[in-house]
Design an enzyme around this catalytic site. Structure first.
Site, mmCIF file in Angstrom:
data_model
loop_
_atom_site.group_PDB
_atom_site.id
_atom_site.type_symbol
_atom_site.label_atom_id
_atom_site.label_comp_id
_atom_site.label_asym_id
_atom_site.label_seq_id
_atom_site.Cartn_x
_atom_site.Cartn_y
_atom_site.Cartn_z
ATOM 1 N N ASP A 29 18.081 0.664 66.862
ATOM 2 C CA ASP A 29 17.232 -0.527 66.625
ATOM 3 C C ASP A 29 17.850 -1.626 65.756
ATOM 4 O O ASP A 29 17.149 -2.225 64.930
ATOM 5 C CB ASP A 29 15.885 -0.092 66.014
ATOM 6 C CG ASP A 29 15.108 0.853 66.932
ATOM 7 O OD1 ASP A 29 15.573 1.114 68.048
ATOM 8 O OD2 ASP A 29 14.041 1.335 66.512
ATOM 9 N N LYS A 134 12.844 1.929 73.766
ATOM 10 C CA LYS A 134 11.966 3.030 73.365
ATOM 11 C C LYS A 134 10.644 2.485 72.817
ATOM 12 O O LYS A 134 10.647 1.634 71.929
ATOM 13 C CB LYS A 134 12.679 3.924 72.342
ATOM 14 C CG LYS A 134 13.051 3.254 71.039
ATOM 15 C CD LYS A 134 13.801 4.252 70.177
ATOM 16 C CE LYS A 134 14.027 3.834 68.756
ATOM 17 N NZ LYS A 134 12.907 3.315 67.994
ATOM 18 N N CYS A 167 12.654 5.045 62.237
ATOM 19 C CA CYS A 167 13.192 5.351 63.572
ATOM 20 C C CYS A 167 14.442 6.222 63.539
ATOM 21 O O CYS A 167 14.669 7.019 64.449
ATOM 22 C CB CYS A 167 13.447 4.059 64.330
ATOM 23 S SG CYS A 167 11.891 3.238 64.748
#
Ligand code: TIU
Length: 229
Positions: A29, A134, A167
């Site tokens: 990310d 995701k 994450c």
């Protein structure tokens, strides 16, 4: 014929050994939404400048993995434009005008295809690398990552990216439960809360490496240099 390159990294809680051809770098990310002003990270009330500090180290790590010939995986936390993959429980948190799907300075927040959802230029994916969209915090939930890794015979994962306790840690725990040997690169991950990053590093490698290993970028680079001699 593939020549096997085996490396051993000085890591905690013990040395971490891997074969390059069976190892993927997973960068979690590193998207504008989290790192630049005006995105999701800031919408949650965070100081995003804390995350920008790791970009040079993640760029060096990416260059090293490419040179070594590791598979590279980039993830983006993102949702479909109709938000069908975003449960209300996730969408309804945070300030009302700055929720997932609302317009922000970089387009609709955390929506696929919007400017803010792009991986930052310094770490842009190249041909042959996997990009996984995701909808959850973990990289395995509702994605094809598990199949992509098993098709390529990957057994070991090197983790980097943001944020350490959300994450990155969730993805690492999912990977650990699926049988992957996981190493988190300490200076290539960041949190909006430095104390949470530190606690995550410690909990991951506690109890004999209950979730995996941690090591510095320099330790990984040294291990690969030794292995290629
Ligand atoms: N808020 C926060 O710390 N993180 C996230 O929402 N997503 C990721 O960590 N990528």
């Amino acid at each position: 014929m593939t020549i096997e390159v085996s490396a051993e990294v000085s890591a905690l809680p013990t040395p971490y050994a891997f074969e390059v051809s069976r190892t993927a770098l997973v960068i979690i990310d590193m998207q504008r939404d989290f790192i630049e002003p005006g995105g999701f990270g800031e919408s949650l009330g965070n100081d995003v400048s804390l995350l920008a500090g790791i970009v040079p180290t993640v760029a060096e790590l990416l260059a090293l993995a490419r040179k070594a010939g590791c598979l590279v995986v980039h993830t983006r936390e993102s949702h479909a434009p109709d938000l069908a993959d975003c449960p209300p429980a996730k969408r309804l948190r945070g300030a009302p005008q700055m929720r997932i799907g609302e317009p922000g300075p970089m387009g609709r927040i955390l929506v696929r295809g919007e400017p803010g959802n792009a991986i930052i230029d310094a770490l842009a994916p190249i041909d042959g690398e996997l990009v996984i969209d995701k909808p959850g915090k973990g990289a395995f939930y509702a994605t094809r990552l598990g199949e992509d890794l098993s098709l390529r015979g990957i057994t070991h994962l090197l983790f980097a990216g943001v944020t350490t306790e959300v994450c990155v840690q969730t993805s690492m725990r999912e990977a650990n439960d699926r049988g992957y040997e996981c190493l988190l690169i300490e200076d290539a991950t960041a949190s909006y809360f430095p104390a949470f990053k530190q606690a995550s590093l410690e909990m991951i490698r506690s109890q004999g490496g209950i979730v995996g290993w941690t090591a510095s970028f320099a330790a990984l680079r040294d291990a690969l240099e030794r292995a290629s001699r």
